[in-house]
Design an enzyme around this catalytic site. Structure first.
Site, PDB file in Angstrom:
ATOM      1  N   GLU A 105      16.263 111.600 106.290  1.00  0.00           N
ATOM      2  CA  GLU A 105      15.758 111.061 107.543  1.00  0.00           C
ATOM      3  C   GLU A 105      15.664 112.071 108.672  1.00  0.00           C
ATOM      4  O   GLU A 105      15.052 111.800 109.699  1.00  0.00           O
ATOM      5  CB  GLU A 105      16.570 109.837 107.986  1.00  0.00           C
ATOM      6  CG  GLU A 105      18.035 110.050 108.138  1.00  0.00           C
ATOM      7  CD  GLU A 105      18.815 109.556 106.934  1.00  0.00           C
ATOM      8  OE1 GLU A 105      19.886 108.970 107.137  1.00  0.00           O
ATOM      9  OE2 GLU A 105      18.370 109.777 105.789  1.00  0.00           O
ATOM     10  N   ASN A 106      16.269 113.251 108.511  1.00  0.00           N
ATOM     11  CA  ASN A 106      16.113 114.255 109.558  1.00  0.00           C
ATOM     12  C   ASN A 106      14.846 115.091 109.393  1.00  0.00           C
ATOM     13  O   ASN A 106      14.653 116.052 110.136  1.00  0.00           O
ATOM     14  CB  ASN A 106      17.342 115.162 109.638  1.00  0.00           C
ATOM     15  CG  ASN A 106      17.622 115.901 108.340  1.00  0.00           C
ATOM     16  OD1 ASN A 106      17.617 115.300 107.270  1.00  0.00           O
ATOM     17  ND2 ASN A 106      17.874 117.189 108.416  1.00  0.00           N
TER      18      ASN A 106
END
Length: 449
Positions: free
Chosen positions: A282-283
């Site tokens: 998700e980063n």
């Protein structure tokens, strides 16, 4: 073409006024404007509101501002990694606001786009949504989130040209791109500043119109702390490997899969290139590969959401946190595998907070739980004190409602057959009697013979 002034870190810090709201880019300590934040920590400027994914490590980045008593409020998604932030929040010495990671990224993007706010299904019905406006949209409860802007943005780029155009390195786009659009004054520190025209237009991530000042700053391993060191070793044993292997068996070719921290990270060890499974973090990365064989750290490799260095497979791509969570909320992540603290008979999940314990962060769990097409929870069957984790009704703060598709523990595998919690498998070495004794939830049995 305009020329963006190049200033020192001390001159940049002097532009922050008492009472300002400031953005701090980065994820963990990756892509973190460490030099700007440390220069600000050398000033007496205080009563600041600091908005970042987290405050940084103790005495590093925003963590140094916190220790100095320069912050009156912190807004972010995950403060748990900094014991100083947890202590300050629990003691009431600092105000704080927790937002799910994707909600935070989207709120900043909305602020930069001149949008007053937006509705999101993430956090609906949870403590995070308390006192917020909600609305039913197409039969789904959604929470209103106001756009976020700041007075000053401190961001980190890998390369800048003298016109202020920026490029980011690997997963260092994270919050930096959105923050560059949503502040009255944007100051970018960059590893390298090159003449205008040296960056090809198609390689510009942040156009120069957003940037007011540049600072050249070379980052070192020592300045980044543990996030730049060799990746953290995984905790593993036979039971954990069995759970990870069983979760892997659920995955299909060409599926986009997100792995949470803890036991779910072990699933990656079972994935081979020929499996065609695409890992998402998700980063800001799609196509995550295994940990680097040379033991290199974040100075040499991208990092995943667990802040562990990884490699990039052929065909991988990098993007910012706002785009990453748009993928999640938009239904482009097929499977999320994450840990749990409790799961109940109604497929509700609690995995982000325990009252009274120093856990102060929700991260991306709420977005993934609410929006992934399939949710697999991998967790130990019981707590250390023997109390059940699969319960009639969750008593811990909820992450999301009616979202769990499969539960895998060291003892058993459960699904929700027509909405009914159902035992479908026993794990190696487990007995039905033990599963019954350690499960307080009511369940049906449909064991494979």
């Amino acid at each position: 073409m305009k020329q963006v002034p190049q200033i020192s870190v001390a001159e940049a810090a002097a532009l922050v006024k008492e009472g300002d709201t400031i953005f701090g880019g980065g994820f963990g300590m990756t892509g973190n404007p460490i030099h700007l934040l440390h220069a600000l920590a050398e000033t007496k400027t205080k009563d600041l509101t600091f908005i970042a994914n987290n405050t940084g490590e103790p005495n590093l980045g925003g963590g140094r501002l916190l220790l100095n008593g320069q912050l009156k409020k912190m807004i972010g998604s995950f403060f748990t990694s900094n014991p100083d932030a947890v202590k300050a929040a629990q003691n009431g010495t600092i105000e704080y606001e927790l937002l799910p990671q994707g909600t935070l990224a989207e709120a900043i993007r909305a602020g930069g786009a001149g949008i007053g706010g937006f509705y999101t299904p993430t956090s609906a019905g949870t403590l995070i949504a308390k006192d917020r406006e909600t609305k039913m949209i197409d039969g789904v409860e959604q929470v209103f989130i106001k756009g976020i802007r700041a007075n000053v943005a401190f961001i980190r780029a890998w390369k800048a040209d003298t016109a202020g155009n920026l490029t980011y390195r690997m997963t260092e786009q994270n919050f930096n791109r959105a923050m560059a659009t949503a502040a009255d004054l944007v100051i970018a520190e960059a590893e390298e500043i090159v003449p205008v025209g040296s960056i090809e237009p198609e390689h510009v991530h942040t156009p120069g119109c957003y940037v007011d000042y540049l600072v050249q700053a070379h980052v070192t391993v020592e300045e980044l702390g543990i996030s730049a060191s060799v990746g953290t070793s995984k905790k593993t044993d036979a039971a954990r490997n069995n759970m990870a292997a069983r979760a892997f068996a659920e995955l299909k070719k060409n599926e986009v899969v997100n792995l949470g921290i803890g036991i779910p990270t072990l699933v990656a060890d079972f994935i081979k290139p020929e499996d065609g499974i695409i890992l998402h973090t998700e980063n800001g990365m799609l196509g995550v590969g295994p940990s680097p064989e040379d033991g290199g750290g974040a100075m040499d490799y991208p990092v995943n959401a667990g802040k562990i260095p990884v490699t990039a497979l052929p065909g991988s791509s990098y993007f910012d946190s706002a785009d990453s969570f748009a993928m999640i909320r938009g239904g482009h992540v097929d499977v999320a595998i994450m840990g749990g603290l409790q799961v109940d008979e109604k497929a509700n999940l609690a995995n982000w907070a325990v009252p009274g314990k120093p856990l102060l962060g929700v991260g991306g769990a709420m977005d993934l739980a609410a929006c992934a097409k399939k949710l697999i929870i991998v967790m130990t069957h019981a707590n250390n004190d023997g109390s059940a984790k699969i319960v009639p009704s969750c008593t811990l703060p909820l992450t999301a409602f009616n979202v769990v598709d499969l539960i895998i523990t060291e003892l058993a595998v459960f699904n929700y057959n027509n909405g009914q919690l159902t035992l479908i498998e026993l794990m190696p070495g487990a007995t039905l009697e033990e599963v019954r004794a350690k499960t307080t939830a009511k369940f049906e049995e449909n064991l494979k013979v």
